[in-house]
Design a protein around this motif. Structure first.
Motif, mmCIF file in Angstrom:
data_model
loop_
_atom_site.group_PDB
_atom_site.id
_atom_site.type_symbol
_atom_site.label_atom_id
_atom_site.label_comp_id
_atom_site.label_asym_id
_atom_site.label_seq_id
_atom_site.Cartn_x
_atom_site.Cartn_y
_atom_site.Cartn_z
ATOM 1 N N SER A 1 0.926 -1.244 0.062
ATOM 2 C CA SER A 1 -0.088 -0.017 -0.011
ATOM 3 C C SER A 1 0.831 1.340 -0.042
ATOM 4 C CB SER A 1 -1.013 -0.035 1.051
ATOM 5 O OG SER A 1 -1.814 -0.995 1.105
ATOM 6 N N ARG A 2 1.859 1.249 -0.887
ATOM 7 C CA ARG A 2 2.809 2.411 -0.850
ATOM 8 C C ARG A 2 2.090 3.563 -1.604
ATOM 9 N NH1 ARG A 2 8.220 2.083 -3.606
ATOM 10 N NH2 ARG A 2 8.380 3.967 -2.678
ATOM 11 N N LYS A 3 2.232 4.571 -1.031
ATOM 12 C CA LYS A 3 1.376 6.056 -1.687
ATOM 13 C C LYS A 3 2.211 6.654 -2.689
ATOM 14 C CE LYS A 3 -1.487 6.278 2.577
ATOM 15 N NZ LYS A 3 -1.839 7.006 3.938
ATOM 16 N N MET A 4 1.589 7.453 -3.571
ATOM 17 C CA MET A 4 2.168 8.011 -4.691
ATOM 18 C C MET A 4 2.002 9.467 -4.028
ATOM 19 S SD MET A 4 3.310 7.950 -7.650
ATOM 20 C CE MET A 4 4.092 9.475 -8.737
ATOM 21 N N SER A 5 3.408 10.208 -4.092
ATOM 22 C CA SER A 5 3.439 11.494 -3.757
ATOM 23 C C SER A 5 3.779 12.385 -5.119
ATOM 24 C CB SER A 5 4.728 11.585 -2.582
ATOM 25 O OG SER A 5 5.073 13.136 -2.318
ATOM 26 N N TYR A 6 3.174 13.415 -5.036
ATOM 27 C CA TYR A 6 3.310 14.399 -6.245
ATOM 28 C C TYR A 6 4.185 15.656 -5.672
ATOM 29 C CZ TYR A 6 0.143 11.252 -8.168
ATOM 30 O OH TYR A 6 -0.753 10.051 -8.751
ATOM 31 N N ASP A 7 4.575 15.667 -4.476
ATOM 32 C CA ASP A 7 5.330 16.955 -3.922
ATOM 33 C C ASP A 7 6.303 17.514 -4.695
ATOM 34 O OD1 ASP A 7 3.232 16.737 -1.903
ATOM 35 O OD2 ASP A 7 4.568 15.924 -0.506
ATOM 36 N N TYR A 8 7.232 16.391 -5.094
ATOM 37 C CA TYR A 8 8.270 17.076 -5.834
ATOM 38 C C TYR A 8 8.507 16.622 -7.373
ATOM 39 C CZ TYR A 8 9.597 16.725 -0.764
ATOM 40 O OH TYR A 8 9.739 16.874 0.374
ATOM 41 N N MET A 9 7.173 16.551 -7.831
ATOM 42 C CA MET A 9 7.159 16.286 -9.274
ATOM 43 C C MET A 9 7.265 17.441 -10.198
ATOM 44 S SD MET A 9 6.639 13.383 -11.177
ATOM 45 C CE MET A 9 5.858 12.260 -10.053
ATOM 46 N N PRO A 10 8.259 17.482 -10.993
ATOM 47 C CA PRO A 10 8.392 18.680 -11.833
ATOM 48 C C PRO A 10 7.579 18.446 -13.061
ATOM 49 C CG PRO A 10 10.289 17.404 -12.173
ATOM 50 C CD PRO A 10 9.224 16.705 -11.327
ATOM 51 N N TRP A 11 7.473 19.605 -13.881
ATOM 52 C CA TRP A 11 7.045 19.520 -15.115
ATOM 53 C C TRP A 11 7.812 20.852 -15.858
ATOM 54 C CZ3 TRP A 11 2.633 20.747 -11.750
ATOM 55 C CH2 TRP A 11 2.192 21.938 -11.630
ATOM 56 N N ASN A 12 7.580 20.583 -17.104
ATOM 57 C CA ASN A 12 8.396 21.534 -18.101
ATOM 58 C C ASN A 12 7.406 21.787 -19.202
ATOM 59 O OD1 ASN A 12 10.987 22.938 -17.932
ATOM 60 N ND2 ASN A 12 11.110 22.291 -19.906
ATOM 61 N N THR A 13 7.531 23.123 -19.672
ATOM 62 C CA THR A 13 6.373 23.566 -20.918
ATOM 63 C C THR A 13 7.697 23.971 -21.756
ATOM 64 O OG1 THR A 13 4.809 24.173 -19.359
ATOM 65 C CG2 THR A 13 4.621 25.049 -21.777
ATOM 66 N N TYR A 14 7.708 23.362 -22.861
ATOM 67 C CA TYR A 14 8.738 23.479 -24.147
ATOM 68 C C TYR A 14 8.488 24.635 -24.769
ATOM 69 C CZ TYR A 14 10.495 19.376 -21.991
ATOM 70 O OH TYR A 14 11.054 18.549 -20.819
ATOM 71 N N LEU A 15 8.320 25.761 -24.307
ATOM 72 C CA LEU A 15 8.300 27.020 -24.902
ATOM 73 C C LEU A 15 9.934 27.453 -25.240
ATOM 74 C CD1 LEU A 15 5.549 28.861 -23.188
ATOM 75 C CD2 LEU A 15 5.139 27.893 -25.406
ATOM 76 N N THR A 16 9.800 28.364 -25.921
ATOM 77 C CA THR A 16 11.131 29.129 -26.112
ATOM 78 C C THR A 16 11.012 30.654 -25.718
ATOM 79 O OG1 THR A 16 11.848 27.679 -27.952
ATOM 80 C CG2 THR A 16 13.229 29.692 -27.644
ATOM 81 N N PRO A 17 11.502 30.931 -24.398
ATOM 82 C CA PRO A 17 12.275 30.183 -23.483
ATOM 83 C C PRO A 17 11.408 29.095 -22.513
ATOM 84 C CG PRO A 17 12.150 32.229 -22.548
ATOM 85 C CD PRO A 17 11.479 32.277 -23.783
ATOM 86 N N GLU A 18 11.939 27.805 -22.243
ATOM 87 C CA GLU A 18 11.278 27.008 -21.527
ATOM 88 C C GLU A 18 10.710 27.496 -20.112
ATOM 89 O OE1 GLU A 18 13.604 23.592 -20.791
ATOM 90 O OE2 GLU A 18 13.827 23.353 -23.312
ATOM 91 N N VAL A 19 9.464 26.789 -19.685
ATOM 92 C CA VAL A 19 9.260 27.124 -18.339
ATOM 93 C C VAL A 19 9.189 25.999 -17.692
ATOM 94 C CG1 VAL A 19 7.069 27.875 -17.158
ATOM 95 C CG2 VAL A 19 7.683 28.892 -19.273
ATOM 96 N N PHE A 20 9.761 25.962 -16.271
ATOM 97 C CA PHE A 20 10.062 25.048 -15.532
ATOM 98 C C PHE A 20 9.141 25.216 -14.203
ATOM 99 C CE2 PHE A 20 12.090 23.339 -11.624
ATOM 100 C CZ PHE A 20 12.118 22.085 -11.881
ATOM 101 N N HIS A 21 8.844 23.979 -13.431
ATOM 102 C CA HIS A 21 7.858 24.181 -12.249
ATOM 103 C C HIS A 21 8.105 22.984 -11.473
ATOM 104 C CE1 HIS A 21 3.633 25.032 -10.670
ATOM 105 N NE2 HIS A 21 3.948 24.164 -10.115
#
Length: 474
Positions: free
Chosen positions: A333-353
């Motif tokens: 019953s391991r739980k999924m955590s999204y606390d440190y899940m990054p994402w990136n929007t590949y515009l120019t320039p890129e946007v990181f979150h």
């Protein structure tokens, strides 16, 4: 009827992760994919083709602006040639996601539409039924088609059809200003189309930090015509053009285009699964409800990736897949955590979150500290002539990183050190203590983190004590 330890429905990133992991651990595994090939939307309609498309557009953009070095360019862009390159990228990566490779791993692969017969049995169109002790649903999502008047009478483009186009439209209207739409809108503009983006929200990139939103929109508005706070009323064909009628603050306006691109979000691919036969519950939009262990309300059935409505990213589906292999095969019953899940929007320039935005952090914590640094202060970005952008790192009063954001060329790569620091529980000062080979782009992170020590050591009691010591020391 063949019986399996685990049946995976959907051959995208999450499904392939589960299937390969389960088979490698000795589980009798079946993988059902409705298409003739594996890889899912990411390979065929999303991450891979869009990034190949964007890279080609950026090359064209760079060529157009090379006059500063005394070189002139001319010619008309062939969209067919661009999409030929896209298909080459897909074909190359397809080799890693081939049916033969997964069969060699011990996975039984079935091609066809899957439906639930009951909570353990799956029917495959035109084939025998399968029985699974555990079942993982990873069927992804599709472009959402909103109920706009006249839309069913006008041909439109989505991320599933744009990579088959052979003629570059002179004018394009994008309905929706989310990441998918903006990436391709900028790419189309750089290839030579005149692009308008119509967004219902007050700003573009509504999930990003507000400072990031402002700068990203300002940069994009140099290349695109952006309309925010707009409500699309109807579309229709008029004099050979596709007309989009929209209103802002109650005032209606129209725009004529050669093509309309729909980028209004995603809808889950759950409608054809006959989930009612298995008793699996969904929300009002059709996303499958799961708990923190990624189990549905039916304990031996799991749902991962876009279908569960969390974060719609390929890397998220992959991480969820890793967790589900353990929970499904071993009853954990391991739980999924999204606390440190990054994402990136590949515009120019890129946007990181990654983590909380400044606004979210200020709502969650009594006090937060904000550290920012402009890329124009980082030598490598200056030498590259791409110094527009900044880094923002948000911490609590003890230096624990709760969020980090950036806009800049390649941000998705050089901000990865912050993701590692957050995952390991390191503080912002630890990022400053790392050694960064000069001159690299990641120095943007170091310069931002250096502010922590400057504030700590060169002001307040430490500075006062140091001054007294230096007066005493001879």
């Amino acid at each position: 009827m063949k019986k399996y330890d685990i049946i995976v429905i959907g051959g995208g990133s999450g499904g392939l992760t589960v299937a390969s992991g389960a088979a490698s651990l000795g589980a009798k595994t079946a993988l059902i994919e409705k298409r003739d090939t594996l890889g899912g939307d990411c390979l065929h309609f999303g991450c891979v083709p869009s990034k190949a498309f964007i890279e080609a557009a950026n090359e064209v953009h760079a060529a157009k602006h090379i006059q500063d070095l005394g070189i002139e360019t001319s010619g008309k862009i062939s969209l067919k040639a661009v999409n030929d390159r896209v298909r080459q990228a897909i074909a190359h990566i397809q080799e890693h996601d081939s049916i033969e490779r997964f069969e060699e791993l011990g996975v039984d692969v079935y091609n066809g539409k899957a439906t639930f017969k009951n909570d353990h049995e799956i029917d495959i169109e035109g084939q025998e039924s399968l029985y699974g002790k555990r079942i993982v649903i990873s069927t992804g999502s599709s472009p959402m088609v909103p109920p706009i008047e006249g839309l069913d009478e006008v041909d439109f483009i989505t991320n599933e059809s744009v990579f088959t186009m052979e003629q570059l439209p002179e004018k394009m209207t994008f309905i929706g200003g989310g990441p998918i739409g903006l990436e391709l809108a900028q790419a189309m503009s750089r290839l030579g189309s005149e692009v308008t983006v119509i967004e219902a929200g007050p700003t573009l990139l509504g999930k990003e930090d507000q400072d990031i939103q402002k700068q990203a929109q300002a940069i994009l508005e140099r290349e695109l015509h952006v309309v925010t706070g707009a409500s699309v009323q109807r579309v229709r064909m008029e004099n050979g053009k596709k007309m989009v009628y929209y209103s802002v603050d109650g005032e209606e306006t129209s725009i004529a285009s050669d093509e309309i691109f729909l980028a209004t979000g995603r809808t889950p691919n759950s409608g054809s699964l006959q989930l009612d036969n298995a008793g699996v519950e969904t929300d009002k939009k059709g996303f499958i409800s799961v708990d923190a262990t990624l189990r549905t309300n039916v304990g031996h059935i799991f749902a991962i990736g876009d279908i569960n409505g969390t974060l719609p990213f390929t890397h998220v589906a992959g991480e969820e897949g890793k967790l589900v292999v353990q929970n499904a095969l071993y009853g954990l019953s391991r739980k999924m955590s999204y606390d440190y899940m990054p994402w990136n929007t590949y515009l120019t320039p890129e946007v990181f979150h990654v983590g909380l935005t400044q606004q979210e952090a200020q709502e969650k914590h009594e006090e937060v500290l904000i550290y920012t640094n402009q890329l124009e202060e980082v030598d490598r970005f200056v030498t590259d002539q791409s110094y527009e952008g900044f880094v923002k790192i948000i911490t609590d009063t003890k230096g624990k990183i709760v969020g980090a954001h950036a806009i800049g060329t390649g941000a998705g790569d050089w901000m990865q050190t912050v993701v590692q620091a957050m995952a390991e529980g390191n503080k912002i000062g630890d990022l400053s203590n790392m050694v960064y080979p000069y001159p690299n782009h990641a120095e943007a992170v170091k310069r931002t983190a250096d502010q922590y020590w400057r504030n700590k050591l060169f002001s307040g009691p430490v500075q006062q004590v140091s001054s007294l010591f230096l007066k005493w020391f001879r």
